[in-house]
Design an enzyme around this catalytic site. Sequence first.
Site, PDB file in Angstrom:
ATOM      1  N   LYS A   1      -6.706  -1.980   8.111  1.00 55.98           N
ATOM      2  CA  LYS A   1      -6.321  -1.590   9.464  1.00 55.98           C
ATOM      3  C   LYS A   1      -7.354  -2.093  10.466  1.00 55.98           C
ATOM      4  CE  LYS A   1      -4.047   2.853   8.502  1.00 55.98           C
ATOM      5  NZ  LYS A   1      -2.702   2.537   9.007  1.00 55.98           N
TER       6      LYS A   1
ATOM      7  N   LYS B   1       1.690  14.316   1.128  1.00 51.66           N
ATOM      8  CA  LYS B   1       0.870  13.098   1.052  1.00 51.66           C
ATOM      9  C   LYS B   1      -0.578  13.477   1.342  1.00 51.66           C
ATOM     10  CE  LYS B   1      -0.155   8.760   3.566  1.00 51.66           C
ATOM     11  NZ  LYS B   1       0.289   7.761   4.558  1.00 51.66           N
TER      12      LYS B   1
ATOM     13  N   ASP C   1      -4.835  11.515   7.251  1.00 52.84           N
ATOM     14  CA  ASP C   1      -3.734  11.042   6.410  1.00 52.84           C
ATOM     15  C   ASP C   1      -3.471  11.939   5.199  1.00 52.84           C
ATOM     16  OD1 ASP C   1      -1.722   9.179   6.455  1.00 52.84           O
ATOM     17  OD2 ASP C   1      -2.789   7.690   5.254  1.00 52.84           O
TER      18      ASP C   1
ATOM     19  N   ASP D   1      -1.265  -1.137   3.000  1.00 48.18           N
ATOM     20  CA  ASP D   1      -1.340  -0.064   3.988  1.00 48.18           C
ATOM     21  C   ASP D   1      -0.084   0.816   3.951  1.00 48.18           C
ATOM     22  OD1 ASP D   1      -2.421   1.460   5.989  1.00 48.18           O
ATOM     23  OD2 ASP D   1      -1.983   0.029   7.608  1.00 48.18           O
TER      24      ASP D   1
ATOM     25  N   GLU E   1       0.760   2.778   1.675  1.00 46.29           N
ATOM     26  CA  GLU E   1       0.294   3.420   0.439  1.00 46.29           C
ATOM     27  C   GLU E   1       0.857   4.814   0.219  1.00 46.29           C
ATOM     28  OE1 GLU E   1      -1.273   3.627   3.238  1.00 46.29           O
ATOM     29  OE2 GLU E   1      -1.591   5.790   3.296  1.00 46.29           O
TER      30      GLU E   1
ATOM     31  N   ARG F   1       3.855   6.088   0.561  1.00 45.39           N
ATOM     32  CA  ARG F   1       5.106   6.147  -0.198  1.00 45.39           C
ATOM     33  C   ARG F   1       4.839   5.878  -1.678  1.00 45.39           C
ATOM     34  NH1 ARG F   1       7.489   1.475   3.536  1.00 45.39           N
ATOM     35  NH2 ARG F   1       5.958   2.463   4.892  1.00 45.39           N
TER      36      ARG F   1
ATOM     37  N   ASP G   1      -7.355   6.578   4.966  1.00 46.25           N
ATOM     38  CA  ASP G   1      -6.498   5.396   4.847  1.00 46.25           C
ATOM     39  C   ASP G   1      -7.114   4.237   5.627  1.00 46.25           C
ATOM     40  OD1 ASP G   1      -4.493   3.562   4.556  1.00 46.25           O
ATOM     41  OD2 ASP G   1      -3.022   4.623   5.805  1.00 46.25           O
TER      42      ASP G   1
HETATM   43  N1  BES Z   1      -1.054   6.595   7.371  1.00 41.16           N
HETATM   44  C1  BES Z   1      -0.322   5.534   7.945  1.00 41.16           C
HETATM   45  C2  BES Z   1       0.679   6.005   9.014  1.00 41.16           C
HETATM   46  C3  BES Z   1       0.086   6.641  10.250  1.00 41.16           C
HETATM   47  C4  BES Z   1      -0.134   5.888  11.386  1.00 41.16           C
HETATM   48  C5  BES Z   1      -0.202   7.983  10.274  1.00 41.16           C
HETATM   49  C6  BES Z   1      -0.667   6.478  12.516  1.00 41.16           C
HETATM   50  C7  BES Z   1      -0.729   8.585  11.420  1.00 41.16           C
HETATM   51  C8  BES Z   1      -0.960   7.830  12.537  1.00 41.16           C
HETATM   52  C9  BES Z   1       0.465   4.808   6.862  1.00 41.16           C
HETATM   53  O1  BES Z   1      -0.128   4.774   5.612  1.00 41.16           O
HETATM   54  C10 BES Z   1       0.586   3.380   7.309  1.00 41.16           C
HETATM   55  O2  BES Z   1      -0.410   2.737   7.398  1.00 41.16           O
HETATM   56  N2  BES Z   1       1.814   2.939   7.543  1.00 41.16           N
HETATM   57  C11 BES Z   1       2.045   1.607   7.963  1.00 41.16           C
HETATM   58  C12 BES Z   1       3.230   1.079   7.192  1.00 41.16           C
HETATM   59  C13 BES Z   1       3.442  -0.397   7.335  1.00 41.16           C
HETATM   60  C14 BES Z   1       2.304  -1.149   6.696  1.00 41.16           C
HETATM   61  C15 BES Z   1       4.755  -0.763   6.689  1.00 41.16           C
HETATM   62  C16 BES Z   1       2.322   1.628   9.459  1.00 41.16           C
HETATM   63  O3  BES Z   1       2.914   2.600   9.944  1.00 41.16           O
HETATM   64  O4  BES Z   1       1.907   0.697  10.142  1.00 41.16           O
HETATM   65 ZN    ZN Z   2      -1.397   6.279   5.187  1.00 40.43          ZN
HETATM   66 MN    MN Z   3      -1.511   3.187   5.384  1.00 47.06          MN
END
Ligand code: BES
Ligand code: ZN
Ligand code: MN
Length: 497
Positions: free
Chosen positions: A278, A266, A289, A348, A350, A352, A271
């Site tokens: 966020k 990824k 990210d 967010d 994104e 996947r 992000d």
């Molecule tokens: N890049 C983030 C996940 C992340 C969080 C990586 C903290 C490193 C540190 C990912 O894209 C994300 O935002 N995931 C969301 C998914 C949710 C919206 C279903 C999350 O984990 O809140």
């Molecule tokens: Zn992300």
């Molecule tokens: Mn995200």
Amino acid sequence: MTSEFSVRGSRDIVADPSARPETTEAEAVVLFLTEGGVATGAAADLDRATGGLLTRLVAGGEVTGKRFETVPLLAPPGLRTPQLLVVGLGKRDDLDAGTVYKAAATATRQLAARPRTRVALVADGSWTTRQMEQAVAGAAVGMVGQDLYRAERKRTRFGTTVWIGASPEAVERGSIIADGVNLARRLVNLSPEDMYPQTFAEEAAAVAGRTGLEIEIWDEGQLARERCQAILAVGRGSHRPPRLVVLRHRGRAGGDDVPDLALVGKGVTFDSGGLSLKPSESMLTMKCDMAGAAAVLGAAATIAALKLPVHLVAAVGLAENMTGPAAYKLGDVITARSGTTIEVHNTDAEGRIVLADVLDVVKGLGPRRIIDAATLTGACMVALGYDVAGLFTNDQPLCDALAAAARSVGEPVWQLPMYAEYDDQIKSEVADIKNVGEGRWGGAITAAKFLERFVGGIPWTHVDIAGPAFAEKPRPWIDGGGTGSMVRAFVEFARGT
Ligand code: BES
Ligand code: ZN
Ligand code: MN
């Protein structure tokens, strides 16, 4: 700027198998000590040369050999070095390659706090080849900090690192492994204003040139022709268009052309969360990210530089997740390259979506196994914390082999379940699937379940590195920032393949 895998870079770490630690001239000599272990090997030699100094310090409890304890002995009698740095390895029976890596890194991180032209480290004759390599790698990682944009550096690489008692081959391989880790760290540590899809692809091309990897870069036109609408959707909110990079190493002589292993990463270079924006505190570290892509590039470059006898494909999906006028929206339905339609419930989630297309591209190359690395979910950090990566699989033997490789080099991993019940959570009313589960519980697993839809039954393991990829605070063995998580695990896995 540092360029990992350059010829010059690898020669500043040298083996001196026959040198004696007691007569070595260096600004510092590092001695590794197990608990109570002054009796044999280099420790015994140095103890004798210093007239029993180490024995006395151990007897008095000043030096214990406990894991990662460091005791600098200044102006040690009988030695030519002004500093003997004693680093603890813990109990001899518990010694493994991961401990040696961290101990060596702890020592060099401390010594690199000021510039030094020559530092010697004493390898213990009892170490296995793997432990020797990981010690060399750790030492080369520990002396590199996150000073890319600072006038006043916190770490300076040693002019020369001399490994006493280590084989030249182990030193060579350990240095190459460190280059892979330091490459991944540097790419993560770069400002997202400097590290975006195009510049990541350029870095990949430069690394490919230095290591002999074949490289293909798909720009936005090529992505459109290849129907990679998922990657394109995530990247649409940014003025910096997405990229997909495919690297290949053909290391097996003869036989078929089937990739033994595909690594997928990824590469969301920043992000923001997109329209599902966020909060500021969570956004601050989101340059990390692309750590999955950085790990995959670092591992692929290392595998090529080590000339491992495997056919490898490495593919990374690069996009910046922003909120611009063309940004993808909630309720959008995206047709991924595989034909699967995805309803967007949260922009967010994104990573996947990006990986859906990369996995499909890789699947088309028919690899025997797929492993992906992604900073995919905060939920994985809720489950496992900062230091442990989550594993998810459709093939238990592959997952077990990867876990064993990771643990053997000191990268902790823990598997989470993939029960079919979780699949229900990503069903959509309007498309084949949606990009989030029902509520946030089990979010790391529903994300993995989404990815599973795109690997088409090929043995696959997903590694969620949201926790270990980025250290918000420094550890004794590494400065804060990118950690190079999973580079060593992937290289070790490829060696066993
Ligand atoms: N890049 C983030 C996940 C992340 C969080 C990586 C903290 C490193 C540190 C990912 O894209 C994300 O935002 N995931 C969301 C998914 C949710 C919206 C279903 C999350 O984990 O809140
Ligand atoms: Zn992300
Ligand atoms: Mn995200």
